[in-house]
Design a protein around this motif. Sequence first.
Motif, short mmCIF file in Angstrom:
data_model
loop_
_atom_site.label_atom_id
_atom_site.label_comp_id
_atom_site.label_asym_id
_atom_site.label_seq_id
_atom_site.Cartn_x
_atom_site.Cartn_y
_atom_site.Cartn_z
N GLN A 1 0.84 -1.20 0.00
CA GLN A 1 0.00 0.00 0.00
C GLN A 1 0.87 1.25 0.00
N GLU A 2 1.90 1.25 0.85
CA GLU A 2 2.82 2.39 0.91
C GLU A 2 3.67 2.49 -0.35
N SER A 3 3.76 1.39 -1.08
CA SER A 3 4.55 1.39 -2.32
C SER A 3 3.70 1.68 -3.55
N GLY A 4 2.41 1.98 -3.33
CA GLY A 4 1.56 2.39 -4.44
C GLY A 4 0.66 1.32 -5.01
N VAL A 5 0.60 0.14 -4.38
CA VAL A 5 -0.28 -0.94 -4.84
C VAL A 5 -1.34 -1.18 -3.77
N THR A 6 -2.59 -0.83 -4.07
CA THR A 6 -3.66 -0.98 -3.09
C THR A 6 -3.97 -2.45 -2.86
N TYR A 7 -4.71 -2.72 -1.80
CA TYR A 7 -5.06 -4.11 -1.48
C TYR A 7 -5.81 -4.78 -2.63
N PRO A 8 -6.89 -4.18 -3.16
CA PRO A 8 -7.58 -4.84 -4.29
C PRO A 8 -6.67 -5.02 -5.50
N GLU A 9 -5.80 -4.04 -5.77
CA GLU A 9 -4.88 -4.17 -6.90
C GLU A 9 -3.89 -5.31 -6.66
N LEU A 10 -3.47 -5.47 -5.44
CA LEU A 10 -2.54 -6.54 -5.09
C LEU A 10 -3.19 -7.90 -5.34
N VAL A 11 -4.41 -8.07 -4.87
CA VAL A 11 -5.13 -9.33 -5.07
C VAL A 11 -5.32 -9.60 -6.56
N ASP A 12 -5.74 -8.57 -7.30
CA ASP A 12 -5.97 -8.73 -8.73
C ASP A 12 -4.68 -9.08 -9.46
N ARG A 13 -3.59 -8.45 -9.12
CA ARG A 13 -2.32 -8.71 -9.80
C ARG A 13 -1.89 -10.15 -9.56
N LEU A 14 -2.08 -10.65 -8.37
CA LEU A 14 -1.69 -12.03 -8.07
C LEU A 14 -2.54 -13.03 -8.85
N ILE A 15 -3.85 -12.75 -8.96
CA ILE A 15 -4.72 -13.65 -9.73
C ILE A 15 -4.34 -13.63 -11.20
N GLN A 16 -4.12 -12.43 -11.75
CA GLN A 16 -3.78 -12.33 -13.16
C GLN A 16 -2.44 -13.00 -13.46
N ALA A 17 -1.47 -12.84 -12.56
CA ALA A 17 -0.18 -13.49 -12.76
C ALA A 17 -0.32 -15.01 -12.80
N ALA A 18 -1.18 -15.55 -11.91
CA ALA A 18 -1.40 -16.99 -11.88
C ALA A 18 -2.09 -17.47 -13.15
N LEU A 19 -3.06 -16.71 -13.63
CA LEU A 19 -3.77 -17.08 -14.86
C LEU A 19 -2.82 -17.09 -16.06
N ASN A 20 -1.84 -16.22 -16.04
CA ASN A 20 -0.93 -16.09 -17.18
C ASN A 20 0.29 -17.01 -17.09
#
Length: 397
Positions: free
Chosen positions: A372-391
């Motif tokens: 969060q302090e690094s500019g990635v919000t909690y929902p964005e963090l969750v979404d990025r992890l899901i997308q990375a796994a899908l890819n």
Amino acid sequence: MSSETSPQSPTASEPHVDAATTGRNVRKPRVAVVFGGRSSEHGISVVTAGAVLAAIDRDKYDVLPIGITSDGRWMLTADEPERMAITDRLVPSVEQVVDNAEGGVILPVDPANREVVYTEPGAVPKALGEVDVVFPMLHGPYGEDGTLQGLLELSGTPYVGSGVLASAVGQDKEYMKRVFTSFGLAVGPYTVIRPRQWERDRAAVRQKIAEFAGEHGWPLFVKPARAGSSFGITKVDSFDGLDEAIAEAQRHDPKILIEAAITGREIECGVLEFEDGPRASLPAEIPPVTDHAFYDFEAKYIDSASGIVPAPLSAEETAEVQRLAVAAFEAASCEGLVRADFFLTEDGSFVINEINTMPGFTPISMYPRMWQESGVTYPELVDRLIQAALNRPTGLR
């Protein structure tokens, strides 16, 4: 109750129309959030899953919550994150949020079929639709340690986080330290007590510990080799409490790690995999806790001891711990995410304590706070992890 009338039992997701597809029916990716499990960290896993379930974008994904009970049964659970929080200093359990205590869930093991099946005694099994990705919010053995990851590899199902080897290395503190040492990362002094050693010759083990303490001094930390959330850890100042500390650690794992105390500041750093590779977050500092002997389970989760984000470090110290966190991520062949924990010693050097391949995702957990302090919000963090796994493909990579 028949399978046709099971309350709240999910069915295969209906297709929706996405404007970008010019009218074609497209099914949203289905995310199975798997949590609970057989380890000591069952309750924290439920809390973590509640936070993730609340953050997943339901316009973008279908969600299937699957809880694993303390005795290992896979169950459908209510999609009600508010019921998965710590209340009155008590952590929740999967059993408290199951839809039907008699029904069970079966995940596929056939790469050609990703359909999840729901079963009840005396009823025809019901297909719940395909799972596109698993978000394993399991902490500790029987989930975070490569066991679930192996099952998902067999079925060809994408999943969030590290693979089998990295998950196993990240769970076993002995082999984690061996890997780090082989890659030139500094670790603190430690010795290992294997269960057969303790069972066969306790006097020899006590002598081994006496020699270790003679070299590195007291206090020592006695901990399970393959547990997390600071469960089973005891700080001992002399031989008087040693046997009791070993017994407490063995409640969680028959293999024991003895570590020398390290004088230094506790610094944590998150690693997240981006398209161009892993990047490190701003680090955090865990200040000394006043009401606890060390940063134990109750300090972390019950009394909500707060870390400092970002850590008050110099630019050079921040850059160095970020470099080391990514180096640890790469050394263990991790994927997706890692929280790396360090000590900043009095001579200005960093000693790595451990990594966590599935760090806590509770609202107060350090990993989400650092990002969060690094500019990635909690929902964005969750979404990025899901997308990375899908890819990311399953299998050898």
